[in-house]
Motif scaffolding. Structure first.
Motif, PDB file in Angstrom:
ATOM      1  N   SER A  49       0.861  -1.169   0.017  1.00 36.00           N
ATOM      2  CA  SER A  49      -0.159   0.095   0.016  1.00 36.00           C
ATOM      3  C   SER A  49       0.904   1.253   0.027  1.00 36.00           C
ATOM      4  N   LEU A  51       0.132   3.837   1.480  1.00 35.72           N
ATOM      5  CA  LEU A  51      -0.197   4.373   2.786  1.00 35.72           C
ATOM      6  C   LEU A  51       0.426   3.545   3.875  1.00 35.72           C
ATOM      7  N   ILE A  52       1.013   2.309   3.620  1.00 36.44           N
ATOM      8  CA  ILE A  52       1.647   1.487   4.831  1.00 36.44           C
ATOM      9  C   ILE A  52       3.043   2.063   4.932  1.00 36.44           C
ATOM     10  N   ARG A  54       3.024   4.780   6.691  1.00 39.40           N
ATOM     11  CA  ARG A  54       2.860   6.254   7.163  1.00 39.40           C
ATOM     12  C   ARG A  54       3.028   6.196   8.489  1.00 39.40           C
ATOM     13  N   ALA A  60       1.084  13.843   8.818  1.00 37.41           N
ATOM     14  CA  ALA A  60       1.309  12.837   7.699  1.00 37.41           C
ATOM     15  C   ALA A  60      -0.437  12.417   7.259  1.00 37.41           C
ATOM     16  N   ALA A  61      -1.132  12.298   8.419  1.00 36.24           N
ATOM     17  CA  ALA A  61      -2.527  12.129   8.089  1.00 36.24           C
ATOM     18  C   ALA A  61      -3.334  13.009   6.916  1.00 36.24           C
ATOM     19  N   LYS A  62      -2.790  14.228   6.753  1.00 33.97           N
ATOM     20  CA  LYS A  62      -3.382  15.089   5.792  1.00 33.97           C
ATOM     21  C   LYS A  62      -2.837  14.806   4.210  1.00 33.97           C
ATOM     22  N   LEU A  63      -1.819  13.887   4.129  1.00 32.41           N
ATOM     23  CA  LEU A  63      -1.378  13.833   2.902  1.00 32.41           C
ATOM     24  C   LEU A  63      -2.086  12.339   2.266  1.00 32.41           C
ATOM     25  N   ALA A  64      -2.344  12.804   0.823  1.00 34.46           N
ATOM     26  CA  ALA A  64      -3.095  11.857  -0.011  1.00 34.46           C
ATOM     27  C   ALA A  64      -2.929  11.943  -1.411  1.00 34.46           C
ATOM     28  N   PRO A  65      -2.471  10.770  -2.184  1.00 35.84           N
ATOM     29  CA  PRO A  65      -2.418  10.967  -3.402  1.00 35.84           C
ATOM     30  C   PRO A  65      -3.306  12.161  -4.218  1.00 35.84           C
TER      31      PRO A  65
ATOM     32  N   THR B 117      -7.579   1.790  11.073  1.00 36.22           N
ATOM     33  CA  THR B 117      -6.316   2.484  11.343  1.00 36.22           C
ATOM     34  C   THR B 117      -5.177   2.011  10.646  1.00 36.22           C
ATOM     35  N   ASN B 119      -4.617  -0.085   8.214  1.00 34.64           N
ATOM     36  CA  ASN B 119      -4.540   0.360   6.630  1.00 34.64           C
ATOM     37  C   ASN B 119      -4.623   1.766   6.371  1.00 34.64           C
ATOM     38  N   HIS B 120      -4.808   2.680   7.144  1.00 33.95           N
ATOM     39  CA  HIS B 120      -4.840   4.034   7.010  1.00 33.95           C
ATOM     40  C   HIS B 120      -5.855   4.616   6.088  1.00 33.95           C
ATOM     41  N   ASN B 122      -8.306   5.853   7.053  1.00 32.68           N
ATOM     42  CA  ASN B 122      -8.783   6.989   7.891  1.00 32.68           C
ATOM     43  C   ASN B 122      -7.640   8.448   7.239  1.00 32.68           C
ATOM     44  N   SER B 123      -6.823   7.963   6.701  1.00 27.92           N
ATOM     45  CA  SER B 123      -5.693   9.119   5.935  1.00 27.92           C
ATOM     46  C   SER B 123      -6.629   9.808   4.806  1.00 27.92           C
ATOM     47  N   CYS B 124      -6.653   9.046   3.763  1.00 32.03           N
ATOM     48  CA  CYS B 124      -7.300   9.716   2.556  1.00 32.03           C
ATOM     49  C   CYS B 124      -8.721   9.996   2.932  1.00 32.03           C
TER      50      CYS B 124
END
Lengths: 424, 188
Positions: A49, A51-52, A54, A60-65, B117, B119-120, B122-124
């Motif tokens: 992933s 995101l794995i 992260r 960091a949680a604010k960043l997304a593709p 959490t 697997n994130h 909740n990030s995107c």
């Protein structure tokens, strides 16, 4: 040329496709593995992933593709006024209305071909008596990111196959369905889209990226392959390649340079994307064991040393997504640009303050390493948001440079000196 | 002459349609997606509160047959770019789906939250699963649709706009997909 090595690699490759190995990590790290020495079949690939890895935490949680809009911007909505070039250079819109315009190719008749990644089309920009027109050359393709032109034929790299259209300039108004010449490729979505180019050895080169952000890939991934123009004789050319979306050959010594995107989530500032220099077939550029030549991967680097891999010729900035690149061989730009590499940096997502989102000029030292990197086109990034994203560059016959922008579905032309309008 | 006639015929057909407001045209959508986009039909998603850029991408993909589902491909095939924008903007204004009264089995909810959490997700998709821009709102979407979509991304039978979901679902097992769908459908 280490033919024997690449031949054994191609055997390995064939083996991988017939299911002999699903996970030949140990073969990957050995310098010259014996063909057929397959480790026992292992379960599916480990987590891949983006995101794995992260770290926890709000920033960091604010960043997304970031994904480009699916509709091309209207010509009057293009960010041309925001794009900046050095003194003496000009930039204009060459063509617009090509949703998700990605890689570029140029025919000997001056037709520009444009691939796409998020839509299903390859476009042709024709140029007749100074009047340019955009046509859809092919549709219904699957992520046809890569295009290359050679001896009258257009080669198209889809996610998991390579097609061609012979005599393409003669069939622009009534194009046939592209003919598939090679489909022995993984179908992974992650880093599955492909650049394509024809080398000085008249072979087709395509990358097969790692199927995830940071994974211990099998023998069918993490590499650049080459093959004959009819799709036969495929072999692995370079190893340890995470996700290359651009390469070209130095006009002076015919050696390949390729950009490679560094992994995500290690930190804001490292690893940087790589500009790599291939001096012989079979070299290993480190992924996923070593990044940017001197950072052992915290997960996979154990038991490996960065000194086992070819270090990059230069670093292209953290998370900048350095994609399409071409050596500049024209006469239009100042002399210092000659044989420099022009690189489109698509721009980061995995960074709080976005980096890249520009076109840069990389000049080389005599030993092939990077001497300097200077901006050529900036302004795609405004207030940490994209108003455009450059993907590829292509030199026209007059020495001007085209730049594709997948955010707006447009191609720009950068020229130098008084001539502001594209010749012919 | 014939051209003029064809044009007039087209105009006659088109004008009452375009005179309709988007709310009137959306009645067709609600037939399957539920009143105001609150689906009560198995495997049909709720549309309410969806992010407009995500909805635009999906409508575009249906029109271009990049996402294959025949009723939606038919529905969108004559849409102009402006139609796509109008409908996606409208969908975003519909009320977001309400959390079900069933709060869920606490142990399973806790297990799935940890999984989301890890697997994130909740990030995107944001901690409250409201999404943002090209990333869809998932909160309180139908459980069956969430599970189906994750399965389809994982086995590549649904092609995403980009490869992100195919990639992140690689390590997620079918049992975990069921837990994630259970949790996201009930998240408060």
């Amino acid at each position: 040329m280490t033919i024997s090595l690449s031949a054994s690699r191609s055997l390995l490759l064939a083996g991988a496709f017939f299911g002999a190995f699903t996970f030949a990590a140990s073969a990957q790290q050995a310098a010259a593995p014996a063909a057929g020495a397959a480790p026992a079949a292992a379960p599916a690939l480990p987590p891949g992933s983006p995101l794995i890895g992260r770290p926890d935490g709000e920033a960091a949680a604010k960043l997304a593709p970031v994904a480009a809009p699916p509709l091309a911007a209207a010509p009057d909505k293009l960010p041309l006024a925001k794009l900046k070039v050095p003194a003496g250079f000009n930039i204009e819109v060459y063509a617009a209305g090509m949703a998700n315009a990605r890689s570029l190719a140029l025919s000997d008749k001056g037709t520009v071909f444009v691939g796409s990644r998020l839509v299903d089309k390859v476009y042709a920009i024709t140029n007749k008596d100074g009047k340019r027109e955009v046509k859809v050359l092919a549709s219904g393709l699957y992520r046809p990111n890569g295009v290359a032109f050679h001896n009258g034929t257009l080669y198209i790299a889809e996610l998991s196959k390579i097609d061609k259209i012979d005599n393409v300039d003669a069939v622009l108004d009534n194009p046939p369905k592209p003919t598939t010449i090679y489909d022995n490729l993984p179908k992974d979505e992650a880093h599955g889209w492909k650049f394509i180019a024809v080398g000085p050895d008249n072979k087709l080169y395509v990358p097969v990226g790692q199927p995830g952000n940071n994974v211990l890939h099998d023998d069918a991934h993490g590499q650049i392959r080459r093959m004959n123009l009819d799709g036969t004789g495929a072999e692995v050319y370079a190893l340890g390649v995470r996700n290359s979306v651009g390469f070209d050959w130095n006009p002076e010594n015919k050696q390949m340079y390729f950009t490679d995107n560094g992994r995500d989530w290690l930190s804001e500032d490292v690893p940087q994307d790589e500009l790599n220099h291939v001096t012989k077939a079979g070299q290993d550029f480190g992924a996923p064991y070593c990044y940017q030549g001197n950072i052992p991967d915290p997960e996979f680097g154990w038991g490996h040393s960065c000194s086992d891999y070819v270090a990059p010729a230069g670093l292209m900035g953290p998370h900048t997504a350095s994609l399409g690149m071409r050596f500049y061989t024209g006469d239009m730009f100042p002399k210092s640009y000659r044989n420099a590499i022009i690189v489109a940096r698509h721009g980061s997502w995995n960074r709080t303050n976005k980096a890249g989102g520009d076109v840069v000029v990389v000049k080389l030292n005599k030993d092939g390493t990077v001497k300097s990197m200077e901006p050529l086109v900036t302004g795609f990034l405004q207030d940490n948001k994209y108003v455009g994203r450059p993907v590829d560059v292509m030199q026209l016959k007059d020495g001007s440079i085209l730049v594709s922008d997948d955010w707006n579905g447009a191609v720009y032309r950068v020229s130098y000196g008084k001539a502001k309008v594209a010749a012919k | 002459m014939r051209k003029t006639f064809a044009f007039l015929a087209l105009l006659a057909l088109a004008s009452p349609l375009s005179a309709e407001t988007v709310a009137e045209r959306a009645a067709t959508c609600f037939a399957c997606h539920g009143e105001h986009g609150q689906s009560t039909t198995e495997n049909i998603p709720s549309l309410g509160g969806q992010q407009a850029p995500y909805a635009l991408i999906q409508l575009f993909m249906f029109r271009e047959k990049l996402r294959v589902f025949e009723p939606m491909n038919d529905m969108t095939k004559s849409f102009t770019d402006d139609d796509l924008r109008t409908f996606s903007d409208y969908i975003a204004t519909l009320p977001k789906p309400a959390p079900p009264s069933d709060v869920g089995d606490p142990a399973r909810m806790a297990r799935a939250e940890a999984l989301a959490t890890a697997n994130h997700c909740n990030s995107c998709h944001k901690p409250d699963f409201s999404g943002g821009d090209n990333v869809p709102r998932l909160a309180n979407q139908r459980e069956d649709y969430l599970a189906k979509t994750m399965r389809e991304y994982k086995d590549n039978s649904r092609h995403g706009y980009d490869g992100t979901m195919a990639e992140v679902l690689q390590p997620v097992t079918p049992e975990q997909i069921a837990d994630l769908a259970y949790y996201i459908a009930r998240v408060h």
